[in-house]
Design an enzyme around this catalytic site. Structure first.
Site, PDB file in Angstrom:
ATOM      1  CE  LYS A  89      -6.224  -0.274   1.973  1.00 22.89           C
ATOM      2  NZ  LYS A  89      -6.816  -0.886   3.163  1.00 22.89           N
ATOM      3  CD  GLU A 111      -2.748   1.266   2.486  1.00 22.53           C
ATOM      4  OE1 GLU A 111      -2.693   0.351   3.317  1.00 22.53           O
ATOM      5  OE2 GLU A 111      -3.512   2.225   2.614  1.00 22.53           O
ATOM      6  N   GLY A 153      -9.539   6.588   2.018  1.00 24.17           N
ATOM      7  CA  GLY A 153      -8.634   7.736   2.071  1.00 24.17           C
ATOM      8  C   GLY A 153      -9.194   9.052   2.571  1.00 24.17           C
ATOM      9  N   GLY A 154     -10.335   9.017   3.271  1.00 25.81           N
ATOM     10  CA  GLY A 154     -10.894  10.278   3.770  1.00 25.81           C
ATOM     11  C   GLY A 154     -11.949  10.874   2.852  1.00 25.81           C
TER      12      GLY A 154
END
Ligand code: 13P
Length: 347
Positions: A219, A177, A262-263
């Site tokens: 990822k 990731e 990711g927000g």
């Protein structure tokens, strides 16, 4: 290293219609998230909350895997069953977070490198023995004035590649990731340029360190305009840019591709995934591996009444349905997911 087993596991993680729940928040991250909703982050509270994520009957058809933090791999339900056994009964694979967080990269203000590689070869064995079939390691790349530097990208690529090969020695599928952060004022074009460069560097390092690509999973964040750029979230543009960058810069033989949220708001995270799925078929299975995108409403709902997990469990089942529909490209986009999420938190 059993390449057949690695490939089978990687393939299972991106099974059509299913995806991964990231429930591997470290003790520090849990502390922040629990405190924000007014719950004390004790080991018992973390166990009780994660029990909801593990024991829902909805996981059987919607999840291929759940990523755990260390303590969770040995935790049990109220009636004494290991969480890993409950997952096995539902055909869901247990995974383990193996990085030990982020450290500053001295000499490179604003840039980080992930920690924990030196001890990895000794740390991984008990997790593999306890049944972890896959692992996750997160590095972050920030976009800003003069960053990312190539030095930061290369340092993180080296760590990710070495981690991946060590996992494979233990027949554990590495999820690699390199998260390009959503924070910032950059354009979507700049995000695409950085993401492409990161993929090139990571896969060059994985090749140098002899990672078996069909037994590994990427990822990644989506290609997005920076959170503070003021740009509208154009789902069609995000999907096209994300798929274009993957197709051009990710080797076709890789075992799979999964996204973090990711927000992004849940609506954006799922609508973007839905559009990406609609652009398929892709060279790899492509699915979700969200933490906040799925869990935020579940945690907030549970925090309202920690003694009764029923409402939180219902919301969780709905979020998994939304996630699975998005992975298939059949999400009903007219549904106001963000409104549904905030209504659920008012329960
Ligand atoms: P988010 O979906 O909250 O970005 O988290 C995914 C994850 O596991 C980051 O490592």
């Amino acid at each position: 290293m059993n390449t057949t087993l690695l490939e089978t596991t990687a393939h299972a993680l991106v099974t059509p219609g299913k995806g991964i729940l990231a429930a591997d928040e470290s003790a520090g991250t849990c502390e922040r998230r629990f405190t924000a909703v007014g719950v004390e982050s004790t080991e018992e509270n973390r166990r009780k909350y994660r029990q909801i994520l593990v024991t829902s009957p909805a996981i059987r058809d919607r999840l291929s895997g759940i990523i755990f933090f260390e303590e969770t791999l040995w935790q049990k339900t109220d009636d004494g069953r290991l969480f890993t056994d409950v997952l096995a009964e539902n055909g869901v694979l247990p995974g383990i977070k193996l990085d030990q967080g982020l450290q500053d990269l001295p000499g490179f203000p604003g840039e980080k490198v992930s920690a924990g590689l030196d001890s990895l070869a000794t740390r991984i064995e008990p997790f593999a023995k306890a049944g972890a079939k896959f692992a996750k390691w997160r590095s972050v790349i920030a976009i800003g004035e003069g960053i990312p530097t190539q030095t930061c990208i290369d340092a993180n690529s080296y760590v990710l590649a070495r981690y991946a090969r060590i996992c494979q020695e233990f027949d554990v599928v590495p999820i690699v990731e390199p998260e390009v952060l959503f924070d910032g004022t950059h354009t979507i074009e700049r995000c695409e340029e950085v993401t492409a460069n990161v993929y090139d560097s990571v896969f060059a390092a994985m090749s140098r360190y002899r990672v078996h690509l069909p037994g590994a999973v990427l990822k990644t964040g989506m290609v997005l305009p920076g959170k503070d750029s003021g740009a509208e979230m154009d789902h069609a543009a995000v999907a096209v840019a994300t798929v274009r960058t993957l197709v051009r810069h990710v080797p076709k033989e890789l075992g799979g591709v999964v996204f973090l949220s990711g927000g992004q708001t849940p609506k954006d995270a799922f609508t973007n995934l839905n559009r990406i799925a609609q652009l398929g078929p892709h060279p790899w299975g492509v699915t979700f591996s969200y933490s906040r995108g799925i869990q935020d409403p579940v945690l907030k709902t549970w925090a309202k009444n920690t003694a009764d997990p029923t409402a939180a469990s219902d919301i969780y089942a709905r979020m998994l349905q939304i996630a699975s529909d998005s992975r298939k490209g059949i999400l009903d986009e007219s549904m106001d997911i963000d409104a549904f999420v905030s209504r659920s938190q008012d329960l």
